[in-house]
Structure formats: C-alpha cells, structure tokens
Design an enzyme around this catalytic site. Structure first.
Site, mmCIF file in Angstrom:
data_model
loop_
_atom_site.group_PDB
_atom_site.id
_atom_site.type_symbol
_atom_site.label_atom_id
_atom_site.label_comp_id
_atom_site.label_asym_id
_atom_site.label_seq_id
_atom_site.Cartn_x
_atom_site.Cartn_y
_atom_site.Cartn_z
ATOM 1 N N CYS A 77 14.270 -1.934 -6.148
ATOM 2 C CA CYS A 77 15.610 -1.425 -6.401
ATOM 3 C C CYS A 77 15.587 -0.339 -7.486
ATOM 4 C CB CYS A 77 16.507 -2.546 -6.893
ATOM 5 S SG CYS A 77 16.569 -3.949 -5.793
ATOM 6 N N ARG B 10 10.461 4.468 -4.266
ATOM 7 C CA ARG B 10 10.212 3.111 -4.740
ATOM 8 C C ARG B 10 10.418 2.072 -3.643
ATOM 9 N NH1 ARG B 10 10.279 2.615 -10.286
ATOM 10 N NH2 ARG B 10 10.885 0.460 -10.068
ATOM 11 N N TRP C 289 16.720 -3.192 -2.540
ATOM 12 C CA TRP C 289 15.621 -3.748 -1.739
ATOM 13 C C TRP C 289 15.953 -5.226 -1.620
ATOM 14 C CZ3 TRP C 289 11.167 -6.908 -1.833
ATOM 15 C CH2 TRP C 289 10.104 -6.498 -1.016
ATOM 16 N N ASN D 285 19.085 -4.490 -11.109
ATOM 17 C CA ASN D 285 17.730 -4.764 -10.618
ATOM 18 C C ASN D 285 17.297 -6.091 -11.226
ATOM 19 O OD1 ASN D 285 17.732 -2.270 -9.476
ATOM 20 N ND2 ASN D 285 16.205 -1.372 -10.847
ATOM 21 N N GLY D 286 16.607 -6.893 -10.451
ATOM 22 C CA GLY D 286 16.130 -8.170 -10.974
ATOM 23 C C GLY D 286 16.746 -9.327 -10.223
ATOM 24 N N GLU E 235 -9.672 -2.356 -0.230
ATOM 25 C CA GLU E 235 -8.664 -1.342 -0.554
ATOM 26 C C GLU E 235 -8.428 -0.441 0.667
ATOM 27 O OE1 GLU E 235 -6.420 -0.768 -2.536
ATOM 28 O OE2 GLU E 235 -6.052 1.379 -2.526
ATOM 29 N N LYS F 175 -4.816 0.116 2.491
ATOM 30 C CA LYS F 175 -4.207 1.440 2.695
ATOM 31 C C LYS F 175 -3.759 1.593 4.148
ATOM 32 C CE LYS F 175 -3.356 2.670 -0.461
ATOM 33 N NZ LYS F 175 -3.674 1.829 -1.550
ATOM 34 N N GLU G 132 -0.697 -0.645 4.929
ATOM 35 C CA GLU G 132 0.528 -0.258 4.231
ATOM 36 C C GLU G 132 1.308 0.836 4.947
ATOM 37 O OE1 GLU G 132 0.208 -0.536 -0.533
ATOM 38 O OE2 GLU G 132 -1.324 0.695 0.389
ATOM 39 N N HIS H 236 -19.312 -15.036 9.331
ATOM 40 C CA HIS H 236 -18.710 -16.361 9.182
ATOM 41 C C HIS H 236 -17.341 -16.446 9.845
ATOM 42 C CE1 HIS H 236 -21.969 -17.589 6.553
ATOM 43 N NE2 HIS H 236 -21.866 -16.380 6.011
ATOM 44 N N LYS I 161 7.385 0.540 -4.291
ATOM 45 C CA LYS I 161 6.376 1.134 -5.166
ATOM 46 C C LYS I 161 6.087 0.221 -6.348
ATOM 47 C CE LYS I 161 3.670 4.308 -6.831
ATOM 48 N NZ LYS I 161 2.288 4.197 -6.286
HETATM 49 C C1 G6P Z 1 3.164 -2.581 -5.036
HETATM 50 C C2 G6P Z 1 2.735 -1.195 -4.611
HETATM 51 C C3 G6P Z 1 1.209 -1.105 -4.639
HETATM 52 C C4 G6P Z 1 0.683 -1.471 -6.014
HETATM 53 C C5 G6P Z 1 1.170 -2.852 -6.451
HETATM 54 C C6 G6P Z 1 0.858 -3.108 -7.912
HETATM 55 O O1 G6P Z 1 2.794 -3.499 -4.082
HETATM 56 O O2 G6P Z 1 3.216 -0.894 -3.321
HETATM 57 O O3 G6P Z 1 0.810 0.218 -4.325
HETATM 58 O O4 G6P Z 1 -0.713 -1.458 -5.999
HETATM 59 O O5 G6P Z 1 2.587 -2.934 -6.303
HETATM 60 O O6 G6P Z 1 1.573 -2.169 -8.676
HETATM 61 P P1 G6P Z 1 1.217 -1.722 -10.136
HETATM 62 O O7 G6P Z 1 2.311 -0.783 -10.522
HETATM 63 O O8 G6P Z 1 1.196 -2.960 -10.978
HETATM 64 O O9 G6P Z 1 -0.125 -1.073 -10.095
#
Ligand code: G6P
Length: 625
Positions: A2, A27, A75, A104-105, A498, A502, A505, A521, A620
C-alpha cells in the site's frame, strides 16, 4: 505494498496526489483512492485497478477541488479489492464533520473496536480494518484533529502509517506512524506526506521522518486557516501519541528525480539490470583502499572489535534479499572463517531462536522496511545480538534499528523484481567478509587479490549485459514451456534459486531452483523432452560435478541453458544454449552469474506479454507479515 500520499499547500491537490500515486505504482496495489477537503466538504473518489482509472474518475466526475487531500494505493489484506474496501475510509463526527483517512499496515484489534463503534451508531461500509480507525478518529473528534488522532491511536494495536483530514480543518493533514514508513516532505509553502520518498522527490528533497508512535500536524494555508485571503502560512509540529512535543531533524533525500524515471528504457527492471555496472561502482566507491589493500567500511568502525570477536553470524532476510543472504553465509564462512547461517526472517522470529553471546545478526533488505526482516532483527537484538544492517534505502526503519551497518548505495530500485539491489547486497556482504577476513585469517595478498578482482566487476558485468539479445533468442525457443528448473552448486546454488524466483515473479512461469545434486532426489522425475533446465556451470571447484548433472538432464531429453565461463569451449557439447560470464574467483562469481538469469526472466516476461514492472499480486515492499 500500500502507498500513501498527502498534500497540503497552495496548488490544487487532486492532480498532485494522482501524480504521487503514479510514482508509488511500482510498489504493487489493486485499487486506489483519494479524498480532498475544501469549504464544500470532503470529496472521496475510489477505483479498482490502475491509478489511471482513478485519474479518469477525478477528471470526469469533477468536484475534487481543494488544496488539501490524502490518497492511497491499496494492496488487499482484509477484504477483496473493491471500491468500498479501497481507501480513503471515512467517519462522521458527532458535530457532523467528515474525517477521511488512509492507512498502511494492520490494525490487529479491529474486531472489538468495530463492535464498540457499531454500538455507538457508526455504520460500516467495508470489510477493512482501516475503516475502524477512520470511525474511531471521528468518534473521539472534538474540534482538534491532531488530538483526535492521538487519542484514537492510543487505543489501537498493530502497525500503521496514516494520513488524516477533516473538513472542519481544511488546511491540515495529521499523519502518524508505527512500524510502517512515513516521510514528510517540506516544500515551498506546502507539505507532502508519503510512505515512500519517490512520491516526494518531485516536490522537495527536504524531509523529516517520523519514529514509531509519533504524530505530525501539517498546516498550510491562509493564516486564519480558513482560506479567505489572509497571508499564507505553513507550520508543522511533531508530537508523540501521548501529546509530548518532539523535535525532528530536517534531512536531505539522497536521490534525485532522474533516478526514478525510465530514462529511455521500456521498463524499470531493464533499466536497473542495465545500470548494474554503475550501481556496483557506486557501491564500492571509497570502500577499497588500494595502497593498503584493505576494505574501508566507516559504518562498522565503531564495532569492528566486537565483529572480529563474534562467534556466529545470523543473516536474516526475505525474498531476493534472502538469496543474497545465503551467498553471505558462504562468504562469511569461506573468507572470514566464522560460522554463519542465513534464515528466512519470518521463520527466525517465531522459532524461539537461541542467541549465544557474541552473535551478530545481519538484516539484509533493499527497502529497509520489510516487516518480517525488521521483526527478526528486533528479536535478535532483544536476545543480545549485535544488529547490523545491509540496506539500500537510507534512513529506512531497519537502518535506524541497527547498531551499525553498510548501505548498498545502488540508487533507488523501482522494479518490483529486485536486480541491482541483489548484486549490491552480495557486493556489501563480500566487503564485510573481506573486512573481517583480513582481521582474522586471510593473508594480505589474498585480500588484495580479491579487491583487485572486485574493482574489475563493473566492466565484467557490462560484458555479460551485451548478451541480452542472444539470451532473448534462446528464451524464445522455450517460451511456451510452463515448468523450468534452475540448478547450481556452491556459491551458484543461491544464484539458481534467485534465477527461478525472477522467472516466477514476472513471467508467471513455474520455476524451481535448487542445489544441482538435489535434482536426483525427486525433481528429476519432472524432466521430459524439451523441459528447460538452466544450469550455472562456471569453472570452479564443482565444475565436473555440475557437468555430470547436465548430462543426467540431457539423457532425459531436457533442454539445457547453461551459464558458463568465457572460453569454455567444451561446454557446448552439453548445452543447447550458452550464456557466458568472464572468469573470476569463485566467491565473486554470483555477481556475474546472476546477470544472465535476470535478463532471461525479463525477456520471458516481455515475450509472454506481461507488465514487467507491475507483476500481478506482488508488492515491492512487504510491510505486513
Ligand atoms: C518483496 C519484493 C522482493 C524483495 C522482498 C524483500 O517480496 O517483491 O523483490 O526481495 O520483498 O524486500 P527487501 O526490501 O527487504 O529487500
């Protein structure tokens, strides 16, 4: 997640708020809304979907006139994305005035509060926890918005960043925070309040940040506060929720508007992938002393002795930052010879962790606001650990909660799929490991050799980036496949997971990453003709073993896409597609091997027609648990 924007000043608020919301779009959100106060009262507009829908609504409906307002991108947490659930939420005071609030929260005790307020005649229109807070402020309002907000916040449990307006005080915003970020920009004759600096930077670089349980009252308007022509006046004051005045320092925001604009690129993610050479340069700047062959980390100097003596490091993070943390685990054990473990912050905080004396907890976070990472750090600190931050966002909550830390300095990251921050996190963890290694067991010569290689990294990354078109063509050949595997060993195992993250996502393709040996396994059962399997098979201690894994995949008809070392001609015998990275010492490889996987994910998403910078359901910065 949010986003909040508020504006009070001499300009019409609605268009500025919409512009601010657009800057927060990255975000992640599912609905949006705004509220404007004027002498005609408060006008609220809400819409589901993109901010552009709200913008259209504001233009076509009219009536959003006024110089003070609050806006929000939501969100969904409590209740589906819908207009009634979108913010702002409102409440009616006993004197017939309207309160509008964005939040937010999460308000944890919203159920008893909702009942309390319903019993007093408030009628709820949404399923949200936020509406309870709007109605609570209205319930306790007695002609002074600041006091009403303070009183209401004393009754709530949970986390919040809020911005509140009232039509009885049409030149005032009251904002507050606990556990969720909130920044106040101080512009010429105006204030902008936002949950994220990117919504402020177009107006000013002068900001104040609030600490938990603090409230700020922002007034800008004609001196009589009624807007009937008196001289223009601005004033703000900060208090605690118990109405004790607190002084806040005005600081300068670190980045400029250019950094958060596309600059000719089609997507922020692509821009951020491509600017990684510069990001690494900025991250390393001033931190390598050539002459003495040592790492300079000013942020750690006060506690260097404690760090050298530490018995154990716990790295804690979420998402991409967790993968960087996993590499940090390898680096600290390998280079600094100190036991290290990386754990999901969300697991660490709830499993009653044992923290022995001499434990250092490192929180790795791009935003510095991830709720679980912050909570894990606090937990570790309360149990006696030294708290370190490896954070990008300067002044963020995590950076303020730590005893010491090292900023990434890679510039703001807008793309939801983290790229340059990952490389920055790994670079900083490498620097920390060498910083400690030199003071523990590593010889000067070895440290110098690593530092020399680290300095060449930006140019080496540029060489990998040149393969973008080649990678796109290889992805085109398997873009119709819905299941992918990513495999690597040692330092390149976290890179493999990672790479899988990616792809998931932004392209919504199912992908799994794991240590290459683990494939036997179970996951090997998935491999059928043409299934794309991405290997990181660079020259290093486990090269031969990875080659055996590649052969196992090929024997079952899998399609192998391999990240290999430049000059490795043999690899073509095993690979359907090869992406090369320059040769470099094994501990430094992840910063190169991850690049082709970022590019691969980017092209896959574009080829599938997805909005790379606004992936569905993702935020984000995850500021709730
Ligand atoms: C969200 C974002 C990711 C990020 C993660 C941790 O899931 O979409 O891209 O890696 O949060 O965020 P931070 O700001 O703590 O690195």
């Amino acid at each position: 997640m949010c986003g909040i924007v508020g504006y009070v000043g001499p300009k019409p608020a609605a268009s500025l708020l919409v512009e601010g919301l657009k800057r927060l779009e990255y975000r992640g959100y599912d609905s949006a809304g705004l509220a404007i106060t004027s002498d005609k009262g408060i006008k609220i507009g809400k819409s589901v979907g993109r901010v552009s829908v709200l913008e259209n609504l504001v233009k076509t409906t009219g009536g959003f006139d006024g110089f003070c307002g609050v806006a929000h991108t939501r969100w969904a947490t409590h209740g589906e994305p819908s207009e009634p659930n979108a913010h702002p939420h409102s409440g009616l005071t006993k004197s017939g005035h309207t309160i509008a609030l964005v939040h937010n929260g999460i308000i944890e005790n919203y159920i008893p509060l909702r009942k309390y307020l319903a019993d007093r005649g408030h009628v709820f229109e949404s399923e949200t926890d936020t509406e309870v807070l709007a109605k609570l402020v209205a319930e306790v309002y007695n002609g002074d918005l600041e006091k009403a907000v303070q009183t209401a916040l004393r009754e709530v449990r949970g986390g919040y960043a809020i911005a509140v307006i009232c039509d009885n005080e049409p030149h005032t915003i009251v904002a507050a925070r606990k556990g969720s970020p909130l920044i106040v920009g101080i512009a010429d004759s105006a204030y902008v309040v936002a949950s994220d600096a990117s919504a402020i930077i177009a107006h000013t670089t002068q900001v104040i940040t609030l600490d938990d349980y603090q409230v700020v009252r922002l007034c800008a308007g004609a001196e009589d506060k009624k807007g009937d022509g008196g001289p223009w006046a601005v004033d703000f004051r900060t208090t605690t929720i118990d109405n004790v005045s607190v002084a806040r320092e005005v600081t300068e925001l670190e980045f400029d508007l250019e950094q958060i604009e596309l600059g000719g690129y089609e997507h922020f993610m692509l821009k951020e992938i491509m600017e990684q050479p510069e990001a690494i340069r900025n991250c390393l700047r001033g931190r390598i002393d050539h002459r003495e062959g040592r790492v300079v980390l000013g942020g750690l100097s006060a506690i260097t002795r404690d760090l050298i003596r530490a018995h154990r490091f716990i790295i804690t993070a979420q998402g991409t930052a967790y993968h960087a943390g996993l590499i940090g685990e390898y680096l600290l054990e390998d280079l600094a010879k100190v036991p290290a473990r990386c754990e999901y912050a969300s697991e660490f905080r709830y499993r009653n962790p044992i923290i022995e004396e001499g434990t250092v907890a490192i929180a790795v976070s791009q935003s510095g606001e991830t709720a679980d990472t912050l909570a894990a750090l606090t937990e570790a600190k309360e149990r006696g650990a030294i708290a370190l931050g490896v954070v990008n966002s300067v002044g963020s909550t995590i950076s303020r909660e730590t005893d010491a830390g090292v900023y990434l300095h890679v510039g703001p990251e807008i793309g939801v799929a983290s790229t340059k921050a990952f490389v920055g996190q790994v670079a900083v963890l490498t620097l920390i490991s060498l910083y400690l290694g030199k003071r523990r067991f590593l010889s000067d010569e070895v440290v110098k050799a690593y530092l020399r290689q680290l300095e060449t990294l930006p140019d080496l990354v540029s060489r990998v980036l040149e393969q973008s078109d080649h990678i796109r063509k290889c992805v085109e050949d398997c873009i119709d496949r819905d299941n992918w595997l990513f495999l690597g060993r040692g330092y390149n195992y976290p890179v493999a997971i990672e790479g899988a993250l990616k792809l998931k996502e932004i392209s919504y393709i199912h992908a799994e990453g794991m240590p290459a040996a683990e494939m036997k396994h179970g996951p090997i059962a998935l491999i059928d003709k043409g299934m794309p399997v991405v290997f990181v098979a660079t020259r290093g201690s486990q090269y031969d073993k990875v080659i055996s894994n590649i052969e196992e995949v090929r024997a079952r008809g899998g399609r192998t896409l391999v990240v290999a070392t430049e000059g490795d001609e043999d690899i073509h015998k095993y690979a359907d597609a090869v992406f090369t990275v320059p040769d470099i010492a094994e501990p430094l490889q992840p910063m190169l091997t991850v690049i082709p996987l970022q590019i691969l994910a980017y092209h896959a998403a574009v080829l599938r027609g997805h909005d790379v910078d606004k992936p569905r359901n993702l935020a984000k910065s995850v500021t709730v648990e």
